[in-house]
Motif scaffolding. Sequence first.
Motif, short mmCIF file in Angstrom:
data_model
loop_
_atom_site.label_atom_id
_atom_site.label_comp_id
_atom_site.label_asym_id
_atom_site.label_seq_id
_atom_site.Cartn_x
_atom_site.Cartn_y
_atom_site.Cartn_z
N ARG A 116 0.77 4.08 -2.84
CA ARG A 116 0.43 5.46 -2.48
C ARG A 116 1.55 6.42 -2.89
O ARG A 116 1.29 7.47 -3.47
CB ARG A 116 0.18 5.56 -0.97
CG ARG A 116 -1.09 4.82 -0.54
CD ARG A 116 -1.36 4.96 0.93
NE ARG A 116 -1.78 6.35 1.14
CZ ARG A 116 -1.50 7.06 2.21
NH1 ARG A 116 -0.83 6.55 3.21
NH2 ARG A 116 -1.92 8.30 2.32
N GLU A 153 0.83 -1.20 0.00
CA GLU A 153 0.00 0.00 0.00
C GLU A 153 0.87 1.26 0.00
O GLU A 153 0.59 2.21 -0.73
CB GLU A 153 -0.94 0.03 1.21
CG GLU A 153 -1.80 1.28 1.24
CD GLU A 153 -2.72 1.36 2.43
OE1 GLU A 153 -3.65 2.18 2.38
OE2 GLU A 153 -2.53 0.61 3.40
N ALA A 163 -4.30 7.91 -4.31
CA ALA A 163 -3.16 7.82 -3.37
C ALA A 163 -3.61 7.94 -1.92
O ALA A 163 -3.00 7.35 -1.04
CB ALA A 163 -2.13 8.91 -3.69
N ARG A 164 -4.65 8.69 -1.67
CA ARG A 164 -5.08 8.93 -0.29
C ARG A 164 -5.56 7.66 0.39
O ARG A 164 -5.18 7.39 1.53
CB ARG A 164 -6.17 10.01 -0.25
CG ARG A 164 -5.59 11.38 -0.59
CD ARG A 164 -6.57 12.50 -0.43
NE ARG A 164 -6.92 12.64 0.96
CZ ARG A 164 -8.17 12.85 1.40
NH1 ARG A 164 -9.17 12.94 0.55
NH2 ARG A 164 -8.40 12.99 2.67
#
Length: 136
Positions: free
Chosen positions: A13, A9, A70-71
Amino acid sequence: MNIIGGSPEGRLRLFLWLVALHSFVVGILLIVLPARAFPAFGYGPIGDAFFKVQGGVFHLVMVFGYAGGARRPADNQPLIVFAIAAKGLATLFLLSYFIFADRLLVILLSGIGDGVMGALILFLNRAFKAGHSGIS
C-alpha cells in the motif's frame, strides 16, 4: 509506522501511494512548467504545449489507478496488475525510445525508474498474495 518491518500489505500500500504521488508530481509539472523550461532537461524547443499538457493529464489519470490499488489491495488486484503492466510498458517504450530515437538522459532515467517501480510493485504484490489465501 515501521515501514521495513511492516506487513506485506502495508508495504504494498505504501509503495503504491508513493508511485501515485510520483505520477501526481510529474503530471502537475508537465502541465504547469512553461515550454521554455524543457530544454533544461535536454529536450528541444516545444512549440505546441498540447502534448506536454496531455502527458500531464495522463499522469494524473494514472494516479487514480495506483491509488485504487493502494486503498484495498485484496479487493483491487486488477488495478495492481494494471499498475505493473503500465510500468512495464512505460519501461519498454522509454528504453526503446532512448535506444532508437533520442538518447536523452532524462528518458533513460525515466525508463529505469519505471522499470524499478514496476518490479517493486510486482515483488510487493507477490509477497502480499503469499500471505492471503484466495488471491490469485
